[in-house]
Design a protein around this motif. Structure first.
Motif, mmCIF file in Angstrom:
data_model
loop_
_atom_site.group_PDB
_atom_site.id
_atom_site.type_symbol
_atom_site.label_atom_id
_atom_site.label_comp_id
_atom_site.label_asym_id
_atom_site.label_seq_id
_atom_site.Cartn_x
_atom_site.Cartn_y
_atom_site.Cartn_z
ATOM 1 N N LEU A 65 1.759 -3.287 4.761
ATOM 2 C CA LEU A 65 0.620 -3.492 4.541
ATOM 3 C C LEU A 65 1.486 -4.140 2.596
ATOM 4 C CD1 LEU A 65 -1.634 -1.237 5.346
ATOM 5 C CD2 LEU A 65 -1.707 -3.636 5.778
ATOM 6 N N GLN A 66 2.201 -2.839 2.471
ATOM 7 C CA GLN A 66 2.266 -2.414 1.232
ATOM 8 C C GLN A 66 4.299 -4.317 0.823
ATOM 9 O OE1 GLN A 66 4.616 0.699 -1.263
ATOM 10 N NE2 GLN A 66 4.366 -0.203 -2.166
ATOM 11 N N ARG A 67 4.300 -4.616 1.867
ATOM 12 C CA ARG A 67 5.302 -5.285 1.643
ATOM 13 C C ARG A 67 4.778 -6.716 2.107
ATOM 14 N NH1 ARG A 67 8.120 -2.940 5.016
ATOM 15 N NH2 ARG A 67 7.854 -3.443 7.252
ATOM 16 N N ALA A 68 3.363 -6.564 1.963
ATOM 17 C CA ALA A 68 2.381 -7.984 2.155
ATOM 18 C C ALA A 68 1.928 -7.592 0.850
ATOM 19 C CB ALA A 68 1.939 -7.132 3.522
ATOM 20 N N GLY A 69 2.028 -7.303 0.609
ATOM 21 C CA GLY A 69 0.868 -7.027 -1.204
ATOM 22 C C GLY A 69 -0.083 -6.877 -0.899
ATOM 23 N N LEU A 70 -0.353 -6.316 0.509
ATOM 24 C CA LEU A 70 -2.133 -5.744 0.032
ATOM 25 C C LEU A 70 -2.326 -4.604 -0.123
ATOM 26 C CD1 LEU A 70 -2.252 -7.460 3.811
ATOM 27 C CD2 LEU A 70 -3.257 -8.277 2.226
ATOM 28 N N ILE A 71 -1.285 -3.885 -0.545
ATOM 29 C CA ILE A 71 -1.900 -2.822 -0.606
ATOM 30 C C ILE A 71 -0.688 -1.767 -2.420
ATOM 31 C CG2 ILE A 71 -2.773 -1.319 0.920
ATOM 32 C CD1 ILE A 71 -0.565 0.279 1.817
ATOM 33 N N LYS A 72 -1.057 -1.340 -2.985
ATOM 34 C CA LYS A 72 0.066 -0.730 -4.221
ATOM 35 C C LYS A 72 -0.026 0.808 -3.804
ATOM 36 C CE LYS A 72 -2.565 -2.177 -6.910
ATOM 37 N NZ LYS A 72 -3.103 -2.569 -8.558
ATOM 38 N N SER A 73 1.404 1.462 -4.197
ATOM 39 C CA SER A 73 1.822 2.667 -4.245
ATOM 40 C C SER A 73 1.786 2.854 -5.616
ATOM 41 C CB SER A 73 2.542 2.441 -3.165
ATOM 42 O OG SER A 73 3.838 2.462 -3.650
ATOM 43 N N THR A 74 2.188 4.200 -5.956
ATOM 44 C CA THR A 74 1.555 5.392 -7.125
ATOM 45 C C THR A 74 2.064 6.803 -6.394
ATOM 46 O OG1 THR A 74 -0.041 4.238 -8.459
ATOM 47 C CG2 THR A 74 1.228 6.256 -8.777
ATOM 48 N N ARG A 75 3.980 6.908 -6.963
ATOM 49 C CA ARG A 75 4.396 7.915 -6.708
ATOM 50 C C ARG A 75 4.365 9.091 -7.787
ATOM 51 N NH1 ARG A 75 6.810 10.007 -2.595
ATOM 52 N NH2 ARG A 75 8.632 12.032 -2.760
ATOM 53 N N ILE A 76 3.964 9.996 -8.186
ATOM 54 C CA ILE A 76 3.632 11.212 -8.713
ATOM 55 C C ILE A 76 4.009 12.339 -8.023
ATOM 56 C CG2 ILE A 76 1.979 12.858 -9.551
ATOM 57 C CD1 ILE A 76 -0.132 10.474 -9.580
ATOM 58 N N GLY A 77 5.426 12.923 -8.989
ATOM 59 C CA GLY A 77 5.808 13.965 -8.050
ATOM 60 C C GLY A 77 6.600 13.778 -6.279
ATOM 61 N N GLN A 78 5.755 14.575 -5.952
ATOM 62 C CA GLN A 78 6.461 14.913 -4.385
ATOM 63 C C GLN A 78 4.850 14.309 -3.488
ATOM 64 O OE1 GLN A 78 6.864 18.626 -3.343
ATOM 65 N NE2 GLN A 78 4.713 18.615 -2.404
ATOM 66 N N TRP A 79 4.377 13.084 -4.238
ATOM 67 C CA TRP A 79 3.046 12.710 -3.495
ATOM 68 C C TRP A 79 2.911 11.410 -3.660
ATOM 69 C CZ3 TRP A 79 2.379 16.324 -0.104
ATOM 70 C CH2 TRP A 79 1.439 18.067 -0.947
ATOM 71 N N THR A 80 2.761 10.404 -2.325
ATOM 72 C CA THR A 80 2.606 8.768 -2.668
ATOM 73 C C THR A 80 1.397 8.697 -2.422
ATOM 74 O OG1 THR A 80 4.977 8.938 -2.723
ATOM 75 C CG2 THR A 80 3.421 6.620 -2.370
ATOM 76 N N TYR A 81 0.593 7.767 -3.463
ATOM 77 C CA TYR A 81 -0.655 7.394 -3.195
ATOM 78 C C TYR A 81 -1.268 5.914 -3.352
ATOM 79 C CZ TYR A 81 -1.825 11.820 -5.253
ATOM 80 O OH TYR A 81 -1.749 12.994 -5.540
#
Length: 100
Positions: A65-81
Motif C-alpha cells: 500500500l505504501q509503494r502504491a502511495g496510498l498510505i504514509k508511514s512515520t517511524r518513532i523509536g521502535q514503532w511504525t505508524y
C-alpha cells in the motif's frame, strides 16, 4: 501515479479493509487512543491485531500500500505508524474520472 501498482494494491480484501479502517482510525482502533493517539497514524501492531493476520503478512500488505502511495508511514523509536495518503486518493479519483 502508477495505476497498475495502485489497482494491484486495491485488489485484496484485507488491504481494502486496512484502508477503510485507516479512514476513521479513532473509530476502528480505540485502544491506540490510550497509548499514543493518532497524530502520526496507527501503529502496525494495532492493525495486525485487528486484521487477525501474522505480523509479516500485515507488514507485506502495508508495504504494498505504501509503494502504491496510498498510505504514509512515520517511524518513532521502535514503532511504525501508518495513515492514509488522502492526496493520493484525490488524485486517484481524478484519474478514474478522466482516464478510465
Amino acid at each position: 501515479m502508477d495505476q497498475v501498482e495502485i489497482f494491484k494494491a486495491l485488489s485484496n480484501k484485507t488491504r481494502l479493509q486496512i484502508l477503510n479502517w485507516l479512514k476513521e482510525p479513532e473509530l476502528n482502533f480505540p485502544d491506540q487512543k490510550q497509548h499514543a493517539g493518532f497524530e502520526h497514524g496507527v501503529c502496525v501492531g494495532q492493525i495486525q491485531l485487528k486484521a487477525g493476520l501474522t505480523q509479516s503478512t500485515v507488514s507485506e500488505y502495508l508495504s504494498l500500500l505504501q509503494r502504491a502511495g496510498l498510505i504514509k508511514s512515520t517511524r518513532i523509536g521502535q514503532w511504525t505508524y501508518y495513515q492514509r495518503n488522502e492526496e493520493a486518493f484525490e488524485l486517484l479519483s481524478q484519474v478514474i474520472q478522466k482516464e478510465i
